[in-house]
Design an enzyme around this catalytic site. Structure first.
Site, mmCIF file in Angstrom:
data_model
loop_
_atom_site.group_PDB
_atom_site.id
_atom_site.type_symbol
_atom_site.label_atom_id
_atom_site.label_comp_id
_atom_site.label_asym_id
_atom_site.label_seq_id
_atom_site.Cartn_x
_atom_site.Cartn_y
_atom_site.Cartn_z
ATOM 1 N N HIS A 99 29.409 40.236 41.548
ATOM 2 C CA HIS A 99 29.490 38.989 40.778
ATOM 3 C C HIS A 99 29.975 37.869 41.694
ATOM 4 O O HIS A 99 30.795 38.105 42.584
ATOM 5 C CB HIS A 99 30.444 39.174 39.590
ATOM 6 C CG HIS A 99 30.380 38.032 38.630
ATOM 7 N ND1 HIS A 99 31.016 36.835 38.883
ATOM 8 C CD2 HIS A 99 29.735 37.887 37.455
ATOM 9 C CE1 HIS A 99 30.763 36.008 37.882
ATOM 10 N NE2 HIS A 99 29.993 36.619 37.006
ATOM 11 N N GLU A 170 22.243 34.884 38.655
ATOM 12 C CA GLU A 170 23.270 33.989 38.113
ATOM 13 C C GLU A 170 23.528 32.858 39.101
ATOM 14 O O GLU A 170 24.307 33.029 40.059
ATOM 15 C CB GLU A 170 24.577 34.753 37.898
ATOM 16 C CG GLU A 170 24.488 35.840 36.856
ATOM 17 C CD GLU A 170 25.841 36.123 36.223
ATOM 18 O OE1 GLU A 170 25.897 36.169 34.988
ATOM 19 O OE2 GLU A 170 26.840 36.265 36.946
HETATM 20 P P1 PGA Z 1 29.159 32.494 31.459
HETATM 21 O O1 PGA Z 1 29.399 33.617 32.588
HETATM 22 O O2 PGA Z 1 28.200 33.080 30.458
HETATM 23 O O3 PGA Z 1 30.521 32.243 30.889
HETATM 24 O O4 PGA Z 1 28.558 31.308 32.153
HETATM 25 C C1 PGA Z 1 28.350 34.451 33.011
HETATM 26 C C2 PGA Z 1 28.830 35.387 34.091
HETATM 27 O O5 PGA Z 1 29.640 34.954 34.934
HETATM 28 O O6 PGA Z 1 28.436 36.570 34.136
#
Ligand code: PGA
Length: 264
Positions: A99, A170
């Site tokens: 992540h 992401e």
């Molecule tokens: P968020 O986070 O939906 O709060 O933007 C997503 C993530 O970091 O996996």
């Protein structure tokens, strides 16, 4: 029918009791509405709550569990570390790897993320490997180069096609910001990730599934998941509320199935 995946990433939120309250509410609501036709649900709670939620949902329950991180290795003299073997033993079937909060805050390089991915597969877990560009990299037009580099580092460390494998695209600037890329942008990156998986593991391998993550909510989740190369979502903030999480699952369950020919 192709299945979609909705993954909650609770990050550093909820005590064990608060996690169980979410879980009990989810079970009540799922019992009322009946099973989803085509959405698989995964919750990645804090480590203290993992076993408690695994007991609550049961091994073949309506919600699978995941961890948010793992340390490589199995068991040993490594104070503070928790391996894939240990989270699998506590009921996790999935694990989030790489992540951006860990890449940025804990010095996780591409090589570390690759080693953790390999360790996840060795422990029998399904890795959810996060990739994504920063705002600065996006402004430089480097999105595909960055994501491609992050993906290739992991794919090179896994020579044999795994039984199941998930990427989450992401964009770092979209996480927790309320800003999102266009669906077309997310789909183009997802198609790139599917193509890299095919290149590494061959046409006959189990398809790489790609989630979109970053400011996903009940209002935008269906648009992202309807994109040809996107198979669901990884959700932070909006997953903390059980009603919002189930509203997102409902939105995905209502989508038409995509044909495999749609994939990029
Ligand atoms: P968020 O986070 O939906 O709060 O933007 C997503 C993530 O970091 O996996």
């Amino acid at each position: 029918m192709s299945r979609l995946l909705l993954v909650a990433n609770w990050k550093m939120h909820k005590t064990v009791e608060e996690s169980l309250a979410w879980g009990r509410a989810a079970l009540r609501r799922l019992e009322e509405r009946g099973p989803f036709r085509r959405v698989d649900l995964v919750v990645c709670p804090t480590l203290p709550a993992l076993w408690a939620l695994a007991r609550l949902f049961g091994p073949d329950g309506p919600v699978a569990l995941g961890a948010q991180n793992l340390d490589p290795g199995r068991e040993g003299a490594v104070t503070g570390a928790v391996s894939g073997y240990l989270v699998a033993g506590a009921g996790a079937r999935y694990v989030i790897v790489g992540h951006s909060e860990r890449r940025a805050g804990f010095g996780e390089t591409d090589a570390v993320v690759a080693a953790k991915t390999r360790a996840a597969l060795e422990a029998g877990l399904i890795p959810i490997v996060c990739v994504g560009e920063t705002a600065e990299e996006r402004a430089q037009g480097a999105t595909e180069a960055v994501v491609g580099r992050q993906a290739d580092a992991v794919l090179a460390a896994v020579p044999t096609p795994p039984p199941a494998f998930v990427f989450a695209y992401e964009p770092v600037w979209a996480i927790g910001s309320g800003r999102v890329p266009t669906v077309e942008e997310a789909d183009a990156v997802a198609a790139l990730l599917v193509a890299r998986g095919r290149r590494a593991w061959g046409e006959g391998s189990a398809p790489v599934r790609v989630l979109y993550g970053g400011s996903v909510n009940p209002g935008n989740v269906a648009a992202f998941a309807a994109a040809p190369a996107v198979d669901g979502a990884l959700v932070g903030g909006a997953s903390l509320d059980v009603e919002q999480f189930l509203a997102m699952a409902d939105a995905l369950d209502g989508l038409q199935a995509k044909g495999d020919g749609d994939r990029g």
